[in-house]
Scaffold this motif. Structure first.
Motif, short mmCIF file in Angstrom:
data_model
loop_
_atom_site.label_atom_id
_atom_site.label_comp_id
_atom_site.label_asym_id
_atom_site.label_seq_id
_atom_site.Cartn_x
_atom_site.Cartn_y
_atom_site.Cartn_z
N CYS B 45 14.39 -3.25 -2.70
CA CYS B 45 14.44 -3.50 -1.25
C CYS B 45 13.89 -4.89 -0.94
O CYS B 45 12.80 -5.24 -1.38
CB CYS B 45 13.63 -2.43 -0.51
SG CYS B 45 13.52 -2.78 1.26
N CYS B 48 10.49 -4.08 1.66
CA CYS B 48 9.26 -3.42 1.21
C CYS B 48 9.09 -3.42 -0.30
O CYS B 48 8.06 -3.01 -0.81
CB CYS B 48 9.18 -2.01 1.76
SG CYS B 48 10.30 -0.85 0.96
N CYS B 59 17.39 1.41 1.77
CA CYS B 59 16.03 1.74 1.33
C CYS B 59 15.57 3.03 1.99
O CYS B 59 15.55 3.13 3.22
CB CYS B 59 15.08 0.60 1.67
SG CYS B 59 13.37 0.99 1.22
N CYS B 62 12.21 2.13 4.22
CA CYS B 62 12.18 1.31 5.44
C CYS B 62 13.56 1.10 6.07
O CYS B 62 13.69 0.37 7.04
CB CYS B 62 11.50 -0.03 5.16
SG CYS B 62 12.49 -1.17 4.20
ZN LIG Z 1 12.34 -0.91 1.96
#
Ligand SMILES: [Zn+2]
Lengths: 369, 150
Positions: B45, B48, B59, B62
């Motif tokens: 990702c 994050c 993801c 997030c």
């Molecule tokens: Zn993420």
């Protein structure tokens, strides 16, 4: 008394026949992020997520479960709707219930389909009683073909009228950049298409499409803060039937779910002349006879008048009462997405009447979708 | 009318449901890397940093769009396992066999696969594992034949 509910964000993917580089999760994510962007919100603002699609149409049981991380439903409350072609509208209605009841203020509702990848016809065929109807009806088209012939018998509608419907739909879809079949067909082109199940030839049937649609719904207090032009979901009616050979009603004493729904909707909203008091009808029109037949069944026009309106050109994009200005299901049929797309398209016509054409007078007074 | 014989009538049906599944933009790359290079990749990702194996394009933590593929060593650790004795028509192997939940080095999520090259009694959570690839690979998860003790 129910709280008012508005559509404040709309997102749809482009629709097509094949997209082998994306999976259904990615399709959903595409629609969801577009709807969130449209509403100016993030996934964290969504209090609940409603998903609509049919088990086994693409060979998956509980097919929302492996997609919850793509849709944003993971970790949030919500329902999966699993009805047939109606699933998208049922999903929007599910969102409506949750907000109208006061339980939530903001809901995400999603419908999708990768129609090209699955056994939709074998799956649909399992809807019928295995001991009685299953040998005779093939998928959805078996029932739709027989009611089309019955409609021709009782109303005087001809094959050519169905071809006019499809030709009109092609003109509308041609102006819709998100539609699947955007080719323009003449009445002659439609008449020449190969027969699938009499009286429905290939162009009179909806195509195999894929795509996804998502909408953000909000309560009155939130809707006015979220967007300048919320589209209100004023009313809706659901009528259940038992699915079988005569599901749409054949014979002299016809009383169909469409008639029941139309009668209730118009009565409780004090509408006596639907064609004068509403300006456009975005219909789930999966076969060409649906438009004349179901306009009659929804009590929008008089019995046996539907095909005459087509003959007069009244239902065209530039006619006096346009039906499915998006091109309808006849040009884009991503099943689990088809019905929610009707709600989204109607809302878009209200919100951005000149988005796809300059006929803004058409959309001025639309009240019901 | 003559009495109808008392007898249950049961209709025996069957349904044929072939389907395809486009695995998606990131998973396509994952399977192609395994098929062509015997390398297992994760999806990282951009926001994050979470690394998903098998890769997904969104993801789970997030909700960001994920496009970066990172190569992993393929080695990992057994988190938990079971021995399958039950037989059904949908299995890739004939029981008995072992399946494990394996966390690859560098990944934040675990994947499920067969555990092979070891007696069932010697399978222990925490043991180090490495993949064994099939000679003929077709860009699916069974291109990895099983994970064995490293
Ligand atoms: Zn993420």
């Amino acid at each position: 008394m129910a709280n008012r509910v508005a559509i404040v964000g709309i997102g749809q993917t482009t629709h097509s026949g094949r997209r082998p580089y994306v999976n259904d999760g990615e399709l959903i994510y595409d629609a969801v992020t577009r709807a969130l962007e449209d509403a100016g919100l993030t996934i964290n603002d969504m209090e609940a997520v409603m998903a609509g699609n049919m088990d086994m149409f693409e060979g998956h049981h509980l097919n929302d479960a492996m997609l919850n991380l793509y849709s944003g439903a993971a970790g949030r409350p919500g329902f999966k709707m699993n009805t047939g072609g109606t699933v998208g509208t049922m999903t929007a209605i599910q969102g409506w219930y949750h907000i109208a009841s006061g339980l939530y203020d903001v809901c995400l509702v999603i419908g999708w389909e990768k129609h090209d990848e699955g056994p939709a016809t074998p799956a649909i065929s399992t809807i019928t009683d295995p001991a009685v109807d299953r040998h005779f009806l093939v998928g959805a088209i078996g029932g739709l073909a027989t009611v089309s012939v019955a409609y021709m018998q009782r109303s005087g509608c001809k094959l050519e009228h169905a071809a006019m419907v499809r030709a009109n739909a092609s003109q509308a879809a041609h102006r819709n950049p998100m539609a699947h079949m955007r080719e323009i067909y003449s009445v002659e082109d439609v008449m020449k298409a190969r027969m699938v199940m009499y009286p429905l030839n290939l162009l009179m049937c909806c195509p195999t499409s894929l795509g996804a649609t998502a909408m953000v719904l909000a309560s009155e207090s939130k809707a006015k803060k979220i967007c300048k032009k919320p589209v209100w979901m004023k009313d809706h009616v659901t009528v259940h039937v038992e699915y079988g050979g005569a599901q749409f009603g054949i014979g002299e004493k016809r009383w169909t779910s469409h008639m029941e729904a139309g009668a209730k909707l118009f009565k409780r909203n004090h509408i006596t002349k639907p064609m004068q008091e509403t300006q456009v009808f975005e219909m789930y029109d999966p076969f060409a006879f649906a438009i004349p037949m179901w306009l009659e069944d929804f009590l929008v026009c008089e019995p046996n008048e539907g095909w005459k309106l087509i003959e007069k050109g009244a239902l065209k994009l530039e006619g006096e009462y346009p039906v499915s200005p998006s091109g309808g299901v006849l040009c884009t049929n991503s099943i689990g997405d088809s019905a929610i797309l009707r709600v989204a398209e109607a809302a878009l016509q209200l919100r951005q009447p000149i988005r796809r054409c300059t006929l803004h007078q058409l959309y001025r007074r639309l009240r019901h979708t | 009318m003559e009495a109808v014989k008392k007898e249950p009538v049961i209709f025996e049906g069957f349904v044929i449901m072939p389907y395809k599944y486009s695995v998606g933009s990131m998973a396509s790359k994952f399977f192609i890397k395994i098929r062509d290079s015997k390398v297992i990749c994760g999806a990282k990702c951009p926001k994050c940093g979470m690394v998903n194996v098998p890769p997904r394009s969104v993801c789970p933590k997030c909700f960001s769009k994920v496009e970066e593929l990172v190569e992993l060593s393929g080695k990992g650790k057994l988190e938990t396992f079971t021995i399958v004795h039950y037989e059904s028509s949908v299995q890739a192997l004939k029981p008995p066999y072992a399946i494990g939940v394996i966390k690859l080095d560098g990944a934040d999520t675990s994947m499920t696969h067969f555990i092979g090259g070891v007696d069932f009694k010697d399978i222990k959570p925490g043991m180090k594992l490495e993949p064994v690839f099939k000679a003929k690979r077709e860009a699916n998860i069974l291109d990895i034949e099983y994970f064995q003790p490293a």
